[in-house]
Write a protein that holds these residues in place. Structure first.
Motif: not given
Length: 333
Positions: A53-55, A273-285
């Protein structure tokens, strides 16, 4: 009971409007502020997803706060949801400790314009806008049974060491495993299901109790990273080493020593790490209005590429991956 860590911030005077106005879909870039609420703090699995998510937030230029309880309870999560809503966050991402107990607080946040993304463990669909699922529930259940069946020769007695009794994802996987056992594994008997509450010591103790109660047990399946590590540690220092199969879901860094010593042959997971990464991008979208969370919506998720929203707002990360002695050293999380 709580801790907060700001992982990344880029510009902007405020991280939210803080006055209860509808700010969903209005935030952009450095004005965006996202709160992640994992099931509990200090859990290695969620520490890895927090890194992802931080990434992501660094990439799209937003601030990220990670808050959560020390113990995986829904009541403790509600406090953090309420705080995030009061602070006017632009999005909340949460790994729910209960499918319905956090819904009231989440819907109050949504009523003031804060979109909600669940990840790892879902709520009722009516309580959130999107769910980032690490893999299909059917795939996770089927994969764990394939692993344990291969390792016990297709027959024997198994037990499940789960997280909490109310954990939405764990309970869904277990129910599907029971169905799959009945349909396709007539020679494998599920003799017990116990709960370690995603606590290392309790999971360790529950492993000991299982083996005391079932002296002819062939395998323990633990669909939780805390549980599989605790069970492996118990077996490693017991006469059962080499006799009892341990498998389930774990991270490579937790499980490396047990794979190298032969206590564990193989286990599965996706990349948290990919799960948190994707969740952050989804939240952004959804926070920026790029998508509404409707079926068929598409968005870009950085290095992971394009994703499409499925039925009931579900976004699927991908299939589980099997780790064993041949590949575990290729991973560091």
């Amino acid at each position: 009971m709580a801790a907060a860590l700001v992982l990344a911030s880029c510009g902007g005077d405020d991280s939210g409007n803080g006055n209860g106005e509808d700010n969903g879909g209005d935030a952009e870039g450095s004005d965006l502020s996202i709160t992640f609420i994992p099931t509990d703090l200090g859990n290695p699995y969620f520490e890895a997803s927090n890194t992802g998510a931080g990434e992501a937030t660094e990439e799209f230029g937003a601030s990220l706060s990670i808050v959560g309880p020390q113990e995986a309870t829904p009541d403790a999560q509600v406090e953090h949801i309420n705080t995030a809503a009061q602070q006017g966050e632009d999005a909340i991402a949460i790994a729910a400790n209960d499918v319905s107990a956090v819904c009231g607080a989440l819907n109050e946040a949504r009523e003031v314009g804060i979109p909600v993304v669940t990840y790892d463990s879902d709520t009722d669909p009516d309580c959130r806008d999107l769910f980032v699922n690490q893999a299909s529930a059917e795939g996770i259940a089927r994969g764990q049974l394939e692993l344990v069946s291969d390792q016990i020769g297709g027959e024997g007695r198994i037990a499940i060491l789960s997280a909490t009794a109310n954990s939405p994802n764990q309970n869904q996987w277990i129910a599907l495993m029971e169905e799959e056992l009945e349909a396709n594994y007539p020679e494998i008997e599920l003799v017990d299901i116990v709960y370690g509450d995603d606590d290392d010591q309790r999971s360790f103790d529950q492993t000991a109790a299982l083996l005391q109660s079932h002296s002819d047990l062939d395998a323990i399946v633990s669909p939780t990273t805390v549980g599989i590590a605790a069970a492996s540690r118990y077996i490693a220092d017991s006469p059962y080493a080499g006799e009892i199969v341990i498998t389930g879901l774990g991270t490579p860094n937790q499980m490396r020593e047990y794979v190298e010593s032969g206590v564990v042959e193989a286990f599965a997971l996706w990349n948290p790490e990919d799960l948190g990464y994707l969740a952050a991008w989804a939240a952004y979208a959804v926070a920026t209005g790029e998508i509404d969370g409707e079926e068929g919506d598409t968005f870009e998720a950085g290095r992971l590429g394009e994703y499409t929203v499925g039925a009931d707002g579900e976004i699927l990360l991908g299939d589980p991956f099997v780790f064993d002695a041949d590949n575990i050293d290729d991973f560091d999380f």
